[in-house]
Design an enzyme around this catalytic site. Structure first.
Site, PDB file in Angstrom:
ATOM      1  N   TYR A 168       0.947  -1.117  -0.195  1.00  0.00           N
ATOM      2  CA  TYR A 168       0.217   0.313  -0.396  1.00  0.00           C
ATOM      3  C   TYR A 168       1.314   1.349   0.421  1.00  0.00           C
ATOM      4  CZ  TYR A 168      -3.763  -3.235   1.179  1.00  0.00           C
ATOM      5  OH  TYR A 168      -5.187  -4.174   1.972  1.00  0.00           O
ATOM      6  N   LEU A 182     -23.748  -1.317  -1.846  1.00  0.00           N
ATOM      7  CA  LEU A 182     -24.524  -1.755  -0.678  1.00  0.00           C
ATOM      8  C   LEU A 182     -24.634  -1.049  -0.269  1.00  0.00           C
ATOM      9  CD1 LEU A 182     -23.354  -5.554  -0.188  1.00  0.00           C
ATOM     10  CD2 LEU A 182     -26.095  -4.165  -1.033  1.00  0.00           C
TER      11      LEU A 182
END
Length: 302
Positions: A50, A204
């Site tokens: 990352y 969602l």
């Protein structure tokens, strides 16, 4: 906040912070991490790739201020090796894993890592060699526990049967419910599931219509665009708070270790915490589950 216990005794907050989206602004990242701690989140998930290691450095620097706390758990991942030219290659060798842990520990400012995970994996890997690397790191006291991040059933099953993994990280939510096919095996081996992608790229959430248009215009899995829209709309009719519905669905499984949510702002994290704290009754969870398709992994089975 609910804590779920691994075989080694490590306690994971049931909502964990996925640190990939923190960015490289240390002050902003600190605000997000402090908000997480205030909300009861104590599990922080990162990876060596990352921001090319900068994420580990930022997470380590910020959490070092709370080193007196014994409840903070940090997990990172290994396996993707960055080449000098910027390319990424897969390297699950013992030599690389045991060398890379030193760099992750240095960046995180730790002498011992709570949780070390293989960041992928294929059945063609030197599986026993990879497993032995993690076992040796435990014996050497450099890691407390190790796990696997994968959606390949053949790889997952090999690790369940031939290693001492304590966690399995997989994408898991109401729409992508494929992990359900493996939950009995996961449970039998005392492994806890780390559910990543719980809001499925915004599908969602309250912004589901935007996600449908921008990210799922061609559908996904066994859903074409129309059936996916109809399904998510039906879920919304059951419970307008789609994120709370997805979180409650995940919390209904006793194998859950932590729901990993990303956040690039304090507001985003606060919204996720609020949705986690909103419990949906089992009747509506069952209704929601009954209208989504039963999905299974179809690749990497053998």
């Amino acid at each position: 906040m609910q804590k779920n216990i691994l075989k080694s005794g490590i306690e994971l907050s049931e909502l964990g912070l996925g640190c990939m989206s923190l960015g490289t602004d240390v002050q902003q990242a600190q605000k997000i991490i402090e908000t997480a701690l205030e909300a009861g989140i104590t599990y922080f998930d990162t990876a060596d790739i990352y921001d090319k290691g900068v994420n580990e450095e930022i997470v380590g620097k910020i959490l070092h201020q709370y080193q007196q706390r014994e409840d903070i758990v940090i997990g990172t991942k290994v396996g993707n090796q960055l080449q000098p030219n910027g390319d990424m290659v897969w390297n699950p060798s013992k030599r690389y894993i045991k060398d890379n842990i030193k760099h992750s520990l240095r960046r995180l400012g730790l002498e011992q890592l709570d949780l070390y995970m293989l960041h992928g994996g294929t059945i063609e890997d030197p599986l026993d060699e990879t497993i032995s690397a993690f076992e040796e790191l435990k014996q050497e006291g450099l890691v407390k526990a190790y796990g696997l991040s994968s959606i390949r059933p053949n790889v997952i099953r090999y690790y369940l049967e031939n290693s001492q993994i304590e966690v399995l990280m997989s994408q898991f939510n109401l729409i992508d419910n494929r992990p359900e096919m493996l939950l009995n095996e996961v449970r039998e081996h005392g492994v806890k599931l780390l559910a990543r992608g719980p809001v499925f790229k915004g599908l969602l959430t309250k912004n589901y219509e935007q996600a449908l248009a921008q990210k799922f215009a061609k559908g996904i899995f066994d859903y074409d665009a129309a059936s996916l829209k109809d399904t998510v709309s039906a879920l919304h009719d059951i419970e307008p708070e789609l994120t709370a519905l997805s979180f409650s669905y995940l919390r209904s499984f006793d194998v859950l270790g932590s729901i990993i949510v990303g956040a690039s702002s304090v507001q985003q994290l606060q919204e996720n915490v609020a949705q986690y704290n909103k419990e949906i009754d089992s009747i509506n969870i069952n209704k929601a589950r009954s209208i989504v398709k039963d999905l299974n992994y179809t690749q990497h089975l053998k």
